[in-house]
Design a protein around this motif. Structure first.
Motif, PDB file in Angstrom:
ATOM      1  N   LEU A 120       0.820  -1.205   0.000  1.00 50.02           N
ATOM      2  CA  LEU A 120       0.000   0.000   0.000  1.00 50.02           C
ATOM      3  C   LEU A 120       0.855   1.256   0.000  1.00 50.02           C
ATOM      4  O   LEU A 120       1.749   1.414   0.840  1.00 50.02           O
ATOM      5  N   VAL A 121       0.552   2.141  -0.929  1.00 50.27           N
ATOM      6  CA  VAL A 121       1.182   3.459  -0.991  1.00 50.27           C
ATOM      7  C   VAL A 121       0.099   4.500  -0.746  1.00 50.27           C
ATOM      8  O   VAL A 121      -0.918   4.523  -1.445  1.00 50.27           O
ATOM      9  N   THR A 122       0.314   5.340   0.247  1.00 46.70           N
ATOM     10  CA  THR A 122      -0.635   6.402   0.573  1.00 46.70           C
ATOM     11  C   THR A 122       0.085   7.742   0.480  1.00 46.70           C
ATOM     12  O   THR A 122       1.103   7.945   1.158  1.00 46.70           O
ATOM     13  N   VAL A 123      -0.435   8.624  -0.355  1.00 48.91           N
ATOM     14  CA  VAL A 123       0.157   9.938  -0.536  1.00 48.91           C
ATOM     15  C   VAL A 123      -0.813  10.979   0.018  1.00 48.91           C
ATOM     16  O   VAL A 123      -1.936  11.117  -0.473  1.00 48.91           O
ATOM     17  N   SER A 124      -0.371  11.683   1.025  1.00 46.44           N
ATOM     18  CA  SER A 124      -1.227  12.691   1.650  1.00 46.44           C
ATOM     19  C   SER A 124      -1.008  14.061   1.009  1.00 46.44           C
ATOM     20  O   SER A 124       0.090  14.386   0.567  1.00 46.44           O
ATOM     21  N   SER A 125      -2.070  14.850   0.988  1.00 44.35           N
ATOM     22  CA  SER A 125      -1.980  16.178   0.364  1.00 44.35           C
ATOM     23  C   SER A 125      -1.550  17.243   1.357  1.00 44.35           C
ATOM     24  O   SER A 125      -1.479  16.998   2.542  1.00 44.35           O
TER      25      SER A 125
END
Length: 125
Positions: A120-125
């Motif tokens: 899982l890759v999660t990119v936060s803004s």
């Protein structure tokens, strides 16, 4: 062939991550490997691929210029360097392997016989 993807995590927009895919078993017989991703509620989509015989790489338009796929020695390791990450890159990333590149189409999931479990890759803004 068994595939193990790793390297996912949480990163801020603009950041970088490097995914790894370790292959074991009949790695000598793999002709190509690829990365796909699947965001929540969406279909699995092609990200990048590499053909071992000539080292040629392939990319989805959405990641060109930001992601780089590469391989280690002996066809048993594949990497995905992801730079300038965007929130829309958030997804589970899967690595895959093809034993025969005769009819292999890099962007088509049906071209790959083996799949890893995903990271899982999660990119936060």
């Amino acid at each position: 062939v068994q595939l193990q993807a790793s390297g996912g995590g949480l990163v801020q927009a603009g950041g970088s991550l490097r995914l790894s895919c370790a292959a074991s078993g009949r790695t000598f017989s793999t002709d190509a490997m690829g990365w796909f991703r699947q965001a929540s509620g969406k279909k699995r989509e092609f990200v990048a691929a590499i053909k071992w015989s000539n080292g040629r790489t392939y990319y989805a338009d959405s990641v060109k210029g930001r992601f780089t796929v590469s391989g280690g020695n002996a066809k048993n390791t594949m990497y995905l360097q992801m730079n300038s990450l965007k929130p829309e890159d958030t997804a589970v990333y899967y690595c895959s392997a093809s034993l025969d590149d005769t009819n292999w189409v890099p962007a088509m999931a049906f071209s790959y016989e083996y799949w890893g479990q995903g990271t899982l890759v999660t990119v936060s803004s």
